[in-house]
Scaffold this motif. Structure first.
Motif, PDB file in Angstrom:
ATOM      1  N   ARG A  60     -15.413  26.711 -19.341  1.00 31.44           N
ATOM      2  CA  ARG A  60     -14.372  27.889 -19.351  1.00 31.44           C
ATOM      3  C   ARG A  60     -12.911  27.468 -19.874  1.00 31.44           C
ATOM      4  O   ARG A  60     -12.437  28.088 -20.778  1.00 31.44           O
ATOM      5  CB  ARG A  60     -14.168  28.144 -17.872  1.00 31.44           C
ATOM      6  CG  ARG A  60     -13.310  29.558 -17.869  1.00 31.44           C
ATOM      7  CD  ARG A  60     -14.342  30.614 -17.965  1.00 31.44           C
ATOM      8  NE  ARG A  60     -13.293  31.848 -18.347  1.00 31.44           N
ATOM      9  CZ  ARG A  60     -12.662  32.266 -19.331  1.00 31.44           C
ATOM     10  NH1 ARG A  60     -12.641  31.351 -20.418  1.00 31.44           N
ATOM     11  NH2 ARG A  60     -11.772  33.233 -19.111  1.00 31.44           N
ATOM     12  N   PHE A  61     -12.347  26.162 -19.757  1.00 29.35           N
ATOM     13  CA  PHE A  61     -11.007  25.917 -20.274  1.00 29.35           C
ATOM     14  C   PHE A  61     -11.413  25.840 -21.698  1.00 29.35           C
ATOM     15  O   PHE A  61     -10.530  26.135 -22.355  1.00 29.35           O
ATOM     16  CB  PHE A  61     -10.590  24.613 -19.762  1.00 29.35           C
ATOM     17  CG  PHE A  61      -9.866  24.899 -18.423  1.00 29.35           C
ATOM     18  CD1 PHE A  61      -8.375  25.267 -18.432  1.00 29.35           C
ATOM     19  CD2 PHE A  61     -10.252  24.935 -16.968  1.00 29.35           C
ATOM     20  CE1 PHE A  61      -7.659  25.468 -17.400  1.00 29.35           C
ATOM     21  CE2 PHE A  61      -9.487  25.221 -16.052  1.00 29.35           C
ATOM     22  CZ  PHE A  61      -8.251  25.472 -16.242  1.00 29.35           C
ATOM     23  N   LEU A  62     -12.364  25.012 -22.153  1.00 27.83           N
ATOM     24  CA  LEU A  62     -12.576  24.903 -23.672  1.00 27.83           C
ATOM     25  C   LEU A  62     -12.951  26.238 -24.519  1.00 27.83           C
ATOM     26  O   LEU A  62     -12.315  26.419 -25.343  1.00 27.83           O
ATOM     27  CB  LEU A  62     -13.823  24.127 -24.011  1.00 27.83           C
ATOM     28  CG  LEU A  62     -13.290  22.407 -23.587  1.00 27.83           C
ATOM     29  CD1 LEU A  62     -14.863  21.699 -23.548  1.00 27.83           C
ATOM     30  CD2 LEU A  62     -12.215  21.849 -23.978  1.00 27.83           C
ATOM     31  N   GLU A  63     -13.570  27.229 -23.757  1.00 32.98           N
ATOM     32  CA  GLU A  63     -14.013  28.448 -24.273  1.00 32.98           C
ATOM     33  C   GLU A  63     -12.461  28.964 -24.640  1.00 32.98           C
ATOM     34  O   GLU A  63     -12.339  29.635 -25.897  1.00 32.98           O
ATOM     35  CB  GLU A  63     -14.782  29.299 -23.491  1.00 32.98           C
ATOM     36  CG  GLU A  63     -15.001  30.652 -23.780  1.00 32.98           C
ATOM     37  CD  GLU A  63     -15.636  31.483 -22.579  1.00 32.98           C
ATOM     38  OE1 GLU A  63     -16.583  32.094 -22.982  1.00 32.98           O
ATOM     39  OE2 GLU A  63     -15.281  31.561 -21.553  1.00 32.98           O
ATOM     40  N   GLU A  64     -11.596  29.192 -23.897  1.00 31.21           N
ATOM     41  CA  GLU A  64     -10.542  29.749 -23.872  1.00 31.21           C
ATOM     42  C   GLU A  64      -9.570  29.142 -24.942  1.00 31.21           C
ATOM     43  O   GLU A  64      -8.830  29.720 -26.048  1.00 31.21           O
ATOM     44  CB  GLU A  64      -9.259  29.618 -22.922  1.00 31.21           C
ATOM     45  CG  GLU A  64      -9.787  30.837 -21.692  1.00 31.21           C
ATOM     46  CD  GLU A  64      -9.560  32.230 -22.124  1.00 31.21           C
ATOM     47  OE1 GLU A  64      -8.580  32.441 -22.892  1.00 31.21           O
ATOM     48  OE2 GLU A  64     -10.617  33.034 -21.746  1.00 31.21           O
ATOM     49  N   ALA A  65      -9.453  27.744 -25.175  1.00 31.31           N
ATOM     50  CA  ALA A  65      -8.725  26.929 -26.466  1.00 31.31           C
ATOM     51  C   ALA A  65      -9.551  27.289 -27.494  1.00 31.31           C
ATOM     52  O   ALA A  65      -8.761  27.355 -28.484  1.00 31.31           O
ATOM     53  CB  ALA A  65      -8.719  25.632 -25.818  1.00 31.31           C
ATOM     54  N   ASN A  66     -10.865  27.537 -27.650  1.00 27.86           N
ATOM     55  CA  ASN A  66     -11.527  27.819 -28.776  1.00 27.86           C
ATOM     56  C   ASN A  66     -11.150  28.940 -29.255  1.00 27.86           C
ATOM     57  O   ASN A  66     -11.127  29.553 -30.665  1.00 27.86           O
ATOM     58  CB  ASN A  66     -12.892  27.386 -28.629  1.00 27.86           C
ATOM     59  CG  ASN A  66     -13.450  26.048 -28.541  1.00 27.86           C
ATOM     60  OD1 ASN A  66     -12.698  25.054 -28.962  1.00 27.86           O
ATOM     61  ND2 ASN A  66     -14.474  25.743 -27.833  1.00 27.86           N
ATOM     62  N   ALA A  67     -10.970  30.190 -28.370  1.00 27.94           N
ATOM     63  CA  ALA A  67     -10.829  31.590 -28.800  1.00 27.94           C
ATOM     64  C   ALA A  67      -9.484  31.620 -29.239  1.00 27.94           C
ATOM     65  O   ALA A  67      -9.249  32.798 -29.995  1.00 27.94           O
ATOM     66  CB  ALA A  67     -11.308  32.307 -27.760  1.00 27.94           C
ATOM     67  N   HIS A  68      -8.514  30.777 -28.954  1.00 28.13           N
ATOM     68  CA  HIS A  68      -6.981  31.098 -29.153  1.00 28.13           C
ATOM     69  C   HIS A  68      -6.357  29.631 -29.417  1.00 28.13           C
ATOM     70  O   HIS A  68      -6.206  28.929 -28.658  1.00 28.13           O
ATOM     71  CB  HIS A  68      -6.557  31.585 -27.659  1.00 28.13           C
ATOM     72  CG  HIS A  68      -7.078  33.075 -27.197  1.00 28.13           C
ATOM     73  ND1 HIS A  68      -6.808  33.894 -27.635  1.00 28.13           N
ATOM     74  CD2 HIS A  68      -7.840  33.104 -25.978  1.00 28.13           C
ATOM     75  CE1 HIS A  68      -7.558  34.985 -26.884  1.00 28.13           C
ATOM     76  NE2 HIS A  68      -8.144  34.282 -25.941  1.00 28.13           N
ATOM     77  N   ALA A  69      -6.383  29.715 -30.732  1.00 23.91           N
ATOM     78  CA  ALA A  69      -6.029  28.314 -31.264  1.00 23.91           C
ATOM     79  C   ALA A  69      -4.673  27.697 -30.772  1.00 23.91           C
ATOM     80  O   ALA A  69      -4.384  26.742 -30.805  1.00 23.91           O
ATOM     81  CB  ALA A  69      -6.214  28.325 -32.901  1.00 23.91           C
TER      82      ALA A  69
END
Length: 346
Positions: free
Chosen positions: A187-196
């Motif tokens: 979930r944390f990685l998903e947010e970082a991937n979606a918002h550089a």
């Protein structure tokens, strides 16, 4: 000493990390400072602490460990030679004396500012969420059971946004997780991937030892494919894998002797497995602690092995494990025990 870098950074860290959670409880300030002196002399440049320490947590000892480290920095001017990690405590009944507003933006900012003051530094190299806000299985819980009364709603984007501000302001350099599950990591990685522009979690500090290899079930693949390094804590299982509790022994001043509720590595299957691992170590001319730590040091997903000690003799043995290479025969015998008694300590 052997070194690596924190994933996707140029921050060079020793493969052995000095854990500090006994300082101010089982260890005095002078003993903690002696440990830092010795560790640094042996090439250990990575120290891990938390606002919660020392453990067990108590309001009268809140953040004493960070103060001990800060006093050491002030005394010897070694801050620039240390990669420093700390953590914000998550919500729990035993942390209500710290705060009750979880990981709200103001709580994270206040926690970082407090740690900076106590550590007597302008920045923290790696800042970690000590455990999740949401209800999940950590601290000795093997399986996940949904909480029908859970009030948590997904605020992970907001948490990362707050951490982004602290990185921009130079107060922290990198961010990581602790006591986290595969769902939480993704979930944390998903947010970082979606918002550089958001910071990416680069490490996860979870338990890992001969008695608890649950990291290998799910999280190790995430570590491999997402380049997230493990900071392994409790590699000796509260000292259980030193063998000092075998035969029902209760050494004076030992952690489980002093705090018998810390018993997750003391159930009958864990004791049986510890005995079997002790036989392997003895058969190959190793101490059990050396073998247990060398096993953790060998893992491909490991960034650093967090060792803790209450005496300098223990610290010498633990740090010395970095020089031990286990033979194929030892690994094979370890796997045979693991097949028979897998992960007896959750």
């Amino acid at each position: 000493m052997k070194y690596t870098t924190l994933p996707n950074t140029d921050i060079r860290v020793s493969r052995i990390c000095l854990g500090t959670m006994t300082w101010g409880r089982q260890n005095t300030e002078s003993e903690g400072q002696a440990q830092m002196d010795y560790a640094l002399d042996q090439g250990v440049n990575f120290f891990d602490t938390a606002e919660l320490y020392p453990v067990p947590a108590h309001k009268d000892r809140y953040a004493v460990t960070e103060k001990i480290i800060g006093n050491w920095f002030r005394k010897n001017g070694q801050r620039q030679n240390i990669v420093l990690a700390s953590k914000i405590a998550g919500p729990a009944p035993f942390t209500a004396f710290i705060r009750t507003d979880g990981f709200k933006p103001s709580a994270i900012r206040d926690a970082v500012e407090g740690s900076l003051r106590r550590l007597q530094t302008d920045y923290i190299d790696l800042y970690q969420l000590h455990w999740p806000e949401r209800s999940t299985n950590y601290f000795g819980q093997r399986g996940f059971s949904p909480d029908p009364n859970e009030a948590w709603s997904d605020n992970i984007h907001e948490v990362l946004r707050t951490l982004q501000t602290l990185v921009r302001d130079g107060k922290i350099r990198e961010v990581g997780l602790s006591n986290e599950t595969p769902w939480g990591v993704m979930r944390f990685l998903e947010e970082a991937n979606a918002h550089a522009e958001l910071p990416r979690m680069i490490t996860i500090q979870n338990p890992y030892s001969l008695l608890n290899r649950l990291f290998e079930v799910g999280l190790s693949e995430i570590s491999h494919r997402s380049q997230m390094g493990l900071l392994a804590y409790s590699p000796l299982g509260f000292g259980t894998l030193s063998g000092k509790y075998l035969g029902g022994q209760k050494p004076e001043k030992a952690r489980v002797t002093l705090f018998p509720n810390y018993n997750r590595y003391s159930n009958s299957k864990a004791v049986e497995a510890t005995g079997a691992y002790a036989e392997i170590a003895q058969g190959h001319g190793l101490t059990l602690a050396q073998m247990a730590l060398a096993f953790v040091n060998s893992r491909p997903f490991l960034t650093s092995n967090i060792i803790g000690a209450t005496t300098l003799d223990q610290l010498r043995e633990n740090i010395g494990s970095i020089h031990i290479e286990l033979s194929p025969e030892v690994f094979s015998e370890i796997e045979e025990v693991h097949k028979l008694i897998p992960n007896p300590a959750p």
